[in-house]
Every structure is written in C-alpha cells, then in structure tokens.
Design a protein around this motif. Structure first.
Motif, PDB file in Angstrom:
ATOM      1  N   ALA A  92      37.950  33.328  48.953  1.00 12.49           N
ATOM      2  CA  ALA A  92      37.391  34.500  48.147  1.00 12.49           C
ATOM      3  C   ALA A  92      38.307  35.798  47.961  1.00 12.49           C
ATOM      4  CB  ALA A  92      36.276  34.517  48.082  1.00 12.49           C
ATOM      5  N   ASP A  93      38.364  35.966  46.628  1.00 15.21           N
ATOM      6  CA  ASP A  93      39.069  37.378  46.164  1.00 15.21           C
ATOM      7  C   ASP A  93      37.688  38.475  46.084  1.00 15.21           C
ATOM      8  OD1 ASP A  93      41.681  36.469  46.101  1.00 15.21           O
ATOM      9  OD2 ASP A  93      41.078  35.823  44.035  1.00 15.21           O
ATOM     10  N   HIS A  94      38.277  39.789  46.474  1.00 16.36           N
ATOM     11  CA  HIS A  94      36.974  40.576  46.261  1.00 16.36           C
ATOM     12  C   HIS A  94      37.040  41.382  45.025  1.00 16.36           C
ATOM     13  CE1 HIS A  94      35.094  44.840  47.887  1.00 16.36           C
ATOM     14  NE2 HIS A  94      34.441  44.100  47.201  1.00 16.36           N
ATOM     15  N   ASP A  95      36.185  41.132  44.033  1.00 18.67           N
ATOM     16  CA  ASP A  95      36.010  41.748  42.724  1.00 18.67           C
ATOM     17  C   ASP A  95      35.434  42.898  42.731  1.00 18.67           C
ATOM     18  OD1 ASP A  95      37.047  39.238  42.106  1.00 18.67           O
ATOM     19  OD2 ASP A  95      35.342  38.328  41.244  1.00 18.67           O
ATOM     20  N   ASP A  97      31.886  45.623  43.671  1.00 24.38           N
ATOM     21  CA  ASP A  97      30.240  45.495  43.493  1.00 24.38           C
ATOM     22  C   ASP A  97      29.564  44.586  44.352  1.00 24.38           C
ATOM     23  OD1 ASP A  97      30.445  47.649  41.722  1.00 24.38           O
ATOM     24  OD2 ASP A  97      30.809  46.253  40.121  1.00 24.38           O
ATOM     25  N   GLY A  98      30.352  44.212  45.495  1.00 22.80           N
ATOM     26  CA  GLY A  98      29.745  43.278  46.432  1.00 22.80           C
ATOM     27  C   GLY A  98      29.849  41.615  46.131  1.00 22.80           C
ATOM     28  N   ILE A  99      30.725  41.449  44.928  1.00 21.69           N
ATOM     29  CA  ILE A  99      31.150  40.207  44.361  1.00 21.69           C
ATOM     30  C   ILE A  99      32.685  39.597  45.013  1.00 21.69           C
ATOM     31  CG2 ILE A  99      31.740  38.889  42.460  1.00 21.69           C
ATOM     32  CD1 ILE A  99      28.651  39.242  42.303  1.00 21.69           C
ATOM     33  N   TYR A 100      32.409  38.580  45.614  1.00 24.07           N
ATOM     34  CA  TYR A 100      33.595  37.734  46.132  1.00 24.07           C
ATOM     35  C   TYR A 100      33.741  36.445  45.683  1.00 24.07           C
ATOM     36  CZ  TYR A 100      33.278  41.396  49.811  1.00 24.07           C
ATOM     37  OH  TYR A 100      33.297  42.549  50.679  1.00 24.07           O
ATOM     38  N   SER A 101      34.815  36.228  44.847  1.00 27.36           N
ATOM     39  CA  SER A 101      34.774  34.946  43.951  1.00 27.36           C
ATOM     40  C   SER A 101      36.007  34.261  44.139  1.00 27.36           C
ATOM     41  CB  SER A 101      34.661  35.326  42.474  1.00 27.36           C
ATOM     42  OG  SER A 101      36.037  36.187  42.114  1.00 27.36           O
ATOM     43  N   ILE A 102      35.972  32.855  43.619  1.00 22.47           N
ATOM     44  CA  ILE A 102      37.042  31.739  43.412  1.00 22.47           C
ATOM     45  C   ILE A 102      36.938  30.995  42.117  1.00 22.47           C
ATOM     46  CG2 ILE A 102      37.211  31.459  45.743  1.00 22.47           C
ATOM     47  CD1 ILE A 102      35.620  28.718  45.294  1.00 22.47           C
ATOM     48  N   THR A 103      38.057  30.552  41.827  1.00 22.20           N
ATOM     49  CA  THR A 103      38.100  29.603  40.387  1.00 22.20           C
ATOM     50  C   THR A 103      38.203  28.181  41.039  1.00 22.20           C
ATOM     51  OG1 THR A 103      40.550  30.132  40.162  1.00 22.20           O
ATOM     52  CG2 THR A 103      38.854  31.551  38.989  1.00 22.20           C
ATOM     53  N   LYS A 104      37.623  27.456  40.613  1.00 23.98           N
ATOM     54  CA  LYS A 104      37.633  25.964  40.774  1.00 23.98           C
ATOM     55  C   LYS A 104      37.508  24.996  39.854  1.00 23.98           C
ATOM     56  CE  LYS A 104      36.708  22.053  43.356  1.00 23.98           C
ATOM     57  NZ  LYS A 104      37.882  21.793  44.254  1.00 23.98           N
ATOM     58  N   THR A 105      38.378  24.078  39.724  1.00 19.92           N
ATOM     59  CA  THR A 105      38.047  23.008  38.746  1.00 19.92           C
ATOM     60  C   THR A 105      37.888  21.640  39.524  1.00 19.92           C
ATOM     61  OG1 THR A 105      39.948  23.985  37.553  1.00 19.92           O
ATOM     62  CG2 THR A 105      39.519  21.522  37.165  1.00 19.92           C
ATOM     63  N   PHE A 106      36.610  21.066  39.235  1.00 17.28           N
ATOM     64  CA  PHE A 106      36.024  19.713  39.672  1.00 17.28           C
ATOM     65  C   PHE A 106      36.744  18.550  38.671  1.00 17.28           C
ATOM     66  CE2 PHE A 106      33.062  23.058  40.745  1.00 17.28           C
ATOM     67  CZ  PHE A 106      32.792  22.574  42.180  1.00 17.28           C
TER      68      PHE A 106
END
Length: 274
Positions: A92-95, A97-106
């Motif tokens: 994950a990337d650190h965005d 405000d405590g948010i860590y995220s990924i982008t994903k395509t199912f």
C-alpha cells in the motif's frame, strides 16, 4: 504578606499546569496505566465493485484517537474464494491522515477475501473482509465454503481440501492440495519463562520440502499487545529454526509468517510457557 500570598498562588498555578501536562501525556500513551492503545485497522471499500473496474481499497490505521502515519508495513492480500493457491500481495501507498491504499482491478465477478497485513508500533494486525464483485451466483459461495475452512478471527487462514466422491472433482481438488503449503510449529515439551528455547517449523508443499523462503515467528503473550518478530534460519531443506526467550509464563501466541516470491502464508499456534 501580599508577597507571600502571591508566591503561593504562583506555586499553585505551576502545580496545576504540571498535573495537566501529566494527564495529557498519559492520555497520549493510551491511558492512565501507561499501557499503549491497540493499533486498529479498518478496511474501507467502495459500496459496489464491478469486474474490470479499477477501485481503491483503503486501510485506516489508528491508535486510540490518533491516526498512525508511521506504519512499518501495510500490505493487502487478495484472493478469490475457492482459489486459495492464488494469492496476490499488494504493497500500500501512504495517503496521509492514517490512510494506506492500493488500486485493484478484479478480472471477474465472484466472492473475494481482502486482508490488510499491518505492522505498526511493534504491533501486527491482520483484519479480513469479504468482498463481492459483480453479481456472482450465490452457489459459488456455498461451494467454496463446503470445500475449504477459513478462520473467522482474522489471524490466519487454514486451507484444507476435502475428499470428493466424484473422480473428476477428486482429481481437481487433489491438484490444489499439492499446491497447499503445510506448516507445523515444533518446540520443546516444556518451555520455561526467561530461558532460551528453539522454535522451528517444517514447511511442505504436497510431499516436497518448501525451501528458500523467508520465515518469521511473531510472538506475543495473551495479555500483551507487544509483538516480537524473530527471523528464522533454514537449517535443512524446508526446516526453519529460531531462538526465542519468553519473559513471562502463561499462554503465548506464535504466528508463523512465510514469504517467497508472490506467496505470503501465515498460521497461528498456541504455546504454553511455564
């Protein structure tokens, strides 16, 4: 007399300020007893997810009322129900405000699991959520539930293949069984507090020893939020060992972490320390 009264007032104000500062410090550390608050992770998902649509998956990491901006690692593990041998690990990337995220395509509709492996402030948290992509047939979920057991506590995944009477189904499940990683925790019959002991695990994929992996033991007491990570060394084909010392008696949890290429498996065991 006036000077004495003024001095007493000033001393009283200083004492009040010191007490307030002490209370604030205690609160920031998690409470008046000085025990740190638990690191918590909330997985955030879009309300609906469609196949072949890029979506953002987020983990909100907090400790008490504070957003955690210094997590050591946040990695999302994603796999489709019924395809336990095919797990995808996404860092994950650190965005902020405590948010860590990924982008994903199912790529296809179905039922999926998402685990947010989070290491922060000497704690390891692994919340898991179930994700529905598109409008899958509910029978797919029932079939997956009947053919595999999963832990509902978010600490580990147990992958077991069940026997099928139909020959073709048996062949298919047998092939999946061969790809399943099996691990066992081995230790002395008696483990004593404040005495060094050897922890080991033997890894097998089918009948083949699983070599060349990175193996860690995550150890914590049942009443403690302090998790210790110990790197294991491969001492023979598929056998990994590490030295550990438990500082207090009682029930301990030992989570075995195994990583190799795209694979990341983990299994939790219990260890009683005398």
């Amino acid at each position: 007399m006036k000077k004495l009264t003024l001095l007493i007032c000033l001393l009283s104000l200083l004492m009040l300020a010191a007490c307030g500062s002490s209370d604030n410090n205690q609160e920031s550390n998690g409470g008046s007893d000085g025990v740190p608050s638990i690191v918590e992770v909330e997985i955030k998902l879009p309300e609906t997810i469609e196949p072949n649509e890029e979506v953002k998956i987020q983990a909100l990491v907090t400790q008490g009322d504070e957003n955690v901006e210094d997590a050591n690692e946040v990695t999302f593990e994603v796999w489709k129900q019924g395809q336990e041998a095919d797990h995808e690990m996404l860092e994950a990337d650190h965005d902020g405000d405590g948010i860590y995220s990924i982008t994903k395509t199912f790529d296809e509709e179905g039922y999926y699991y998402v685990v947010a492996h989070t290491t922060a402030r000497e704690m390891h948290v692994m919340p898991r959520v179930e994700v529905t992509v598109g409008n899958p047939d509910p029978s797919e979920k029932e079939e997956a539930a009947n053919s595999h057991e999963h832990s509902d506590e978010g600490h580990h995944h147990d992958h077991e293949t069940h026997e099928e009477t139909d020959h073709d189904d048996h062949h298919s499940h047998g092939h999946e069984h061969e790809n399943t990683l099996h691990m066992t925790l081995q230790h002395a019959d008696t483990v004593t507090a404040n005495q060094e002991t050897t922890l080991s695990t033997e890894l097998k994929q089918g009948e083949t020893s699983f070599t060349g992996a990175e193996v860690r033991f995550e150890i914590w007491h049942e009443d403690s939020e302090n998790h210790e990570f110990i790197e294991a060394e491969e001492v023979s084909d598929g056998k990994y060992e590490a030295k550990a010392t438990m500082n207090e008696s009682g029930l301990h949890y030992v989570q075995i972490h195994v990583e190799k290429d795209e694979l990341h498996e983990h299994q939790m065991e219990e260890l009683e320390v005398k």
